[in-house]
Design a protein around this motif. Structure first.
Motif, PDB file in Angstrom:
ATOM      1  N   LEU A 143       0.720  -0.952  -0.167  1.00  0.00           N
ATOM      2  CA  LEU A 143       0.422   0.007   0.425  1.00  0.00           C
ATOM      3  C   LEU A 143       1.158   1.673   0.430  1.00  0.00           C
ATOM      4  N   ASP A 144       1.202   2.111  -1.398  1.00  0.00           N
ATOM      5  CA  ASP A 144       1.860   3.123  -1.294  1.00  0.00           C
ATOM      6  C   ASP A 144       1.076   4.472   0.083  1.00  0.00           C
ATOM      7  N   GLY A 145       0.895   4.720   0.561  1.00  0.00           N
ATOM      8  CA  GLY A 145       0.748   5.793   1.873  1.00  0.00           C
ATOM      9  C   GLY A 145       1.576   7.105   1.455  1.00  0.00           C
ATOM     10  N   GLY A 146       2.520   7.009   0.833  1.00  0.00           N
ATOM     11  CA  GLY A 146       3.541   8.744   0.106  1.00  0.00           C
ATOM     12  C   GLY A 146       4.907   7.745   1.830  1.00  0.00           C
ATOM     13  N   ALA A 147       5.486   8.960   2.256  1.00  0.00           N
ATOM     14  CA  ALA A 147       6.194   9.302   2.567  1.00  0.00           C
ATOM     15  C   ALA A 147       6.499   9.216   4.082  1.00  0.00           C
ATOM     16  N   ALA A 148       7.190   8.187   4.516  1.00  0.00           N
ATOM     17  CA  ALA A 148       7.037   8.123   6.255  1.00  0.00           C
ATOM     18  C   ALA A 148       7.357   9.441   6.995  1.00  0.00           C
ATOM     19  N   GLY A 149       7.018   9.667   7.650  1.00  0.00           N
ATOM     20  CA  GLY A 149       6.110  10.915   7.992  1.00  0.00           C
ATOM     21  C   GLY A 149       7.917  11.198   9.683  1.00  0.00           C
ATOM     22  N   VAL A 150       7.989  10.461  10.509  1.00  0.00           N
ATOM     23  CA  VAL A 150       9.185  10.356  11.749  1.00  0.00           C
ATOM     24  C   VAL A 150      10.219   9.853  10.491  1.00  0.00           C
ATOM     25  N   GLY A 151      10.564   8.313   9.996  1.00  0.00           N
ATOM     26  CA  GLY A 151      11.500   8.248   9.063  1.00  0.00           C
ATOM     27  C   GLY A 151      11.719   7.551   9.870  1.00  0.00           C
ATOM     28  N   LEU A 152      12.261   7.468  11.063  1.00  0.00           N
ATOM     29  CA  LEU A 152      13.214   6.129  12.407  1.00  0.00           C
ATOM     30  C   LEU A 152      11.819   5.203  12.839  1.00  0.00           C
ATOM     31  N   GLU A 153      12.047   4.188  12.987  1.00  0.00           N
ATOM     32  CA  GLU A 153      11.277   3.233  13.831  1.00  0.00           C
ATOM     33  C   GLU A 153      10.493   3.856  14.794  1.00  0.00           C
ATOM     34  N   SER A 154      10.024   3.118  15.939  1.00  0.00           N
ATOM     35  CA  SER A 154       9.617   3.584  16.940  1.00  0.00           C
ATOM     36  C   SER A 154      10.585   3.309  18.457  1.00  0.00           C
ATOM     37  N   THR A 155      10.193   4.633  19.287  1.00  0.00           N
ATOM     38  CA  THR A 155      10.985   3.720  20.136  1.00  0.00           C
ATOM     39  C   THR A 155      10.673   2.963  20.886  1.00  0.00           C
ATOM     40  N   VAL A 156      11.278   1.981  21.941  1.00  0.00           N
ATOM     41  CA  VAL A 156      10.585   0.672  22.015  1.00  0.00           C
ATOM     42  C   VAL A 156      11.064   0.768  23.704  1.00  0.00           C
ATOM     43  N   VAL A 157      10.144   0.654  24.668  1.00  0.00           N
ATOM     44  CA  VAL A 157      10.966   0.631  26.203  1.00  0.00           C
ATOM     45  C   VAL A 157       9.702  -0.648  26.956  1.00  0.00           C
ATOM     46  N   GLN A 158      10.214  -0.692  28.131  1.00  0.00           N
ATOM     47  CA  GLN A 158       9.726  -1.598  28.768  1.00  0.00           C
ATOM     48  C   GLN A 158       9.363  -1.168  30.019  1.00  0.00           C
ATOM     49  N   VAL A 159       8.208  -1.137  31.031  1.00  0.00           N
ATOM     50  CA  VAL A 159       7.935  -0.578  32.586  1.00  0.00           C
ATOM     51  C   VAL A 159       8.678  -1.629  33.615  1.00  0.00           C
ATOM     52  N   GLN A 160       8.888  -1.161  34.434  1.00  0.00           N
ATOM     53  CA  GLN A 160       9.716  -2.336  35.301  1.00  0.00           C
ATOM     54  C   GLN A 160       9.319  -2.021  36.367  1.00  0.00           C
ATOM     55  N   PRO A 161       8.985  -3.155  37.316  1.00  0.00           N
ATOM     56  CA  PRO A 161       7.825  -3.263  38.664  1.00  0.00           C
ATOM     57  C   PRO A 161       7.693  -2.368  39.307  1.00  0.00           C
ATOM     58  N   ASP A 162       9.323  -1.199  39.700  1.00  0.00           N
ATOM     59  CA  ASP A 162       9.448  -0.181  40.052  1.00  0.00           C
ATOM     60  C   ASP A 162       8.658   0.919  39.493  1.00  0.00           C
ATOM     61  N   GLY A 163       8.463   1.032  38.428  1.00  0.00           N
ATOM     62  CA  GLY A 163       8.086   2.447  37.389  1.00  0.00           C
ATOM     63  C   GLY A 163       8.851   2.678  36.193  1.00  0.00           C
ATOM     64  N   SER A 164      10.685   2.198  36.930  1.00  0.00           N
ATOM     65  CA  SER A 164      11.386   2.572  35.879  1.00  0.00           C
ATOM     66  C   SER A 164      10.537   2.585  34.698  1.00  0.00           C
ATOM     67  N   VAL A 165      11.317   3.150  33.489  1.00  0.00           N
ATOM     68  CA  VAL A 165      11.225   3.002  32.123  1.00  0.00           C
ATOM     69  C   VAL A 165      12.549   2.775  31.492  1.00  0.00           C
ATOM     70  N   SER A 166      12.598   1.181  30.833  1.00  0.00           N
ATOM     71  CA  SER A 166      14.116   0.886  30.405  1.00  0.00           C
ATOM     72  C   SER A 166      13.889   1.257  29.091  1.00  0.00           C
ATOM     73  N   ILE A 167      14.955   1.449  28.430  1.00  0.00           N
ATOM     74  CA  ILE A 167      14.580   2.099  26.788  1.00  0.00           C
ATOM     75  C   ILE A 167      15.317   0.945  25.889  1.00  0.00           C
ATOM     76  N   LEU A 168      14.889   0.069  25.282  1.00  0.00           N
ATOM     77  CA  LEU A 168      15.424  -1.112  24.639  1.00  0.00           C
ATOM     78  C   LEU A 168      16.133  -1.072  23.217  1.00  0.00           C
ATOM     79  N   ARG A 169      15.002   0.173  22.725  1.00  0.00           N
ATOM     80  CA  ARG A 169      15.676   0.633  21.374  1.00  0.00           C
ATOM     81  C   ARG A 169      14.756   1.880  21.219  1.00  0.00           C
ATOM     82  N   PRO A 170      16.286   3.071  20.900  1.00  0.00           N
ATOM     83  CA  PRO A 170      15.703   4.829  20.737  1.00  0.00           C
ATOM     84  C   PRO A 170      14.848   5.087  19.459  1.00  0.00           C
ATOM     85  N   GLY A 171      13.864   5.751  19.809  1.00  0.00           N
ATOM     86  CA  GLY A 171      13.081   5.950  18.227  1.00  0.00           C
ATOM     87  C   GLY A 171      12.889   7.492  18.336  1.00  0.00           C
ATOM     88  N   GLY A 172      11.169   7.645  17.452  1.00  0.00           N
ATOM     89  CA  GLY A 172      11.112   8.459  17.329  1.00  0.00           C
ATOM     90  C   GLY A 172      10.727   8.997  18.702  1.00  0.00           C
TER      91      GLY A 172
END
Length: 417
Positions: A203-232
């Motif tokens: 499906l051709d919907g034109g150019a991607a607006g951000v251009g980089l993949e999403s940021t991937v995070v996991q919230v730990q039990p204590d509420g801290s946020v681990s960035i597994l992959r930086p992104g938009g």
């Protein structure tokens, strides 16, 4: 099954797959289509319905998102998910992100959501943020999670993507729609360049607006946020929601930034499989576990030529070192490439490389992010065999840009002093 054997099987399936023709749907408006949900009224609903039917029937469809183009399959259908791995030549221990159209679909996929994760969803969904959450057993193909008890989920901020997912009636597993290891596609033409004949449709919907993949995070039990992959979504944006001092970049920064040799592979000796986007995978073990998120383990985003990232104490030192290396490479018979920023062009001699590409201004990391993958593909078009890229500041969106450059370079950092 032995993982290396499985990889070989996927590669064979990709090269000799049953798909002979890739359907191409050009939507009626490909300009600014990602601006608002109202834009969906300007696209061809029939094409989206056909693509959705292909997904329901176990096919694979590449589709636009705000980040990059994704290669979608019904996340519940193991045969369909296998077809994604086969088309990409993707390591089977590399988990896939599941895309949903609405928050209501989340309960069917996961068992619990931490309050901090809920706050992040409220702030950045739909958008370029993937949350790794506890997977509800038995609802998805085990290939999607690579055998883990968690799954990455996001709602894309693109009307075509959400319309496709909604019309298909299924959660859509979708990595980037490129051969594994290659630069991610920000245009439908990039998808066709890599995967035409190996997937069901685009499906051709034109150019991607951000251009980089999403940021991937996991919230730990204590509420801290681990960035597994930086992104938009940047670390600063995450901290604004989760609180100061709660965001951990350790996993995302787990790249070898040790300065390495500036010498490329000798001309003509590069591994042909690697040049074609296939990178060897080793079986997941206790010492070599499956990655928790895409983009954590393997070489990604790479052009076919050798790539090194040059960093130093000043832009002038970087330019002098890069120019010297490029000149030596040219004398050695290499076709050279240089990736730089507008502010530094004047620091280089005239025509410092056969192919010179700018990511724009350092003051506009958004422009650099949108331009990065297309720039790396431009070096392939020029036949570049030796490429140098300037490092960029690792604050804000620059952290994601630098992450992609270092992954594309296999961790090769050249110290200019």
């Amino acid at each position: 099954m032995d993982n290396n054997h499985e990889e070989s099987l996927f590669a064979v399936q990709r090269r000799s797959g049953d798909i002979r023709t890739t359907v191409y749907w050009e939507l009626s408006s490909t300009k600014d289509i990602a601006e608002t949900s109202a834009d969906i009224q300007r696209v061809d609903q029939r094409d989206i319905a056909e693509a959705a039917a292909m997904l329901r029937n176990g096919g694979t469809v590449a589709f636009p998102t705000e980040t990059v183009y994704g290669l979608g399959a019904d996340a519940r259908n193991t045969g369909a998910v296998e077809a994604v791995f086969a088309a990409k030549g993707r390591p089977s221990d590399n988990p896939l992100i599941v895309h949903i159209a609405d928050l209501d679909a989340l309960d069917e996929l996961v068992t619990e959501v931490h309050p901090v994760a809920v706050a992040l969803m409220e702030a950045y969904w739909p958008g370029p943020l993937t949350l790794v959450l506890p997977l509800r057993p038995g609802v998805l193909s085990p290939l999607v999670s690579a055998g883990l008890d968690t799954v990455g989920v996001r709602i894309p901020d693109h009307p075509v993507a959400r319309a496709l997912i909604r019309a298909s009636g299924c959660p859509v597993a979708a990595p980037s729609a490129n051969r594994s290891g290659r630069p991610s596609p920000t245009l439908a033409s990039h998808v066709l360049e890599d995967l035409s004949g190996y997937i069901g449709g685009v499906l051709d919907g034109g150019a991607a607006g951000v251009g980089l993949e999403s940021t991937v995070v996991q919230v730990q039990p204590d509420g801290s946020v681990s960035i597994l992959r930086p992104g938009g979504i940047t670390a600063e944006q995450l901290s604004a929601v989760s609180g100061a001092g709660t965001v951990d970049n350790t996993s995302a920064e787990a790249l070898d930034f040790t300065p390495k040799s500036a010498a490329p592979v000798s001309p003509g000796t590069a591994d042909l499989n690697a040049a074609d986007g296939e990178f060897p995978a080793s079986a997941a073990t206790d010492k070599n576990p499956a990655p928790r998120a895409p983009g954590m383990k393997y070489t990604h985003y790479a052009p076919r030529g050798w790539l090194g990232v040059v960093d130093g104490s000043s832009p002038l030192r970087v330019a002098e070192r890069a120019a010297s290396l490029l000149q030596a490479a040219q004398l050695n018979g290499e076709i050279t490439g240089l990736l730089l920023f507008d502010e530094h062009i004047a620091l280089y001699p005239a025509a410092p490389a056969a192919c010179v590409t700018s990511l724009g201004s350092l003051d506009s990391p958004e422009e650099a992010a949108r331009s990065l993958y297309a720039a790396l593909r431009r070096f392939d078009e020029a036949g570049a065999t030796y490429i140098l890229a300037e490092a960029c500041p690792v604050t804000g969106l620059g952290a994601a840009i630098m992450n992609r450059l270092m992954k594309a370079a296999g961790g090769t950092l050249i110290d200019a002093g």
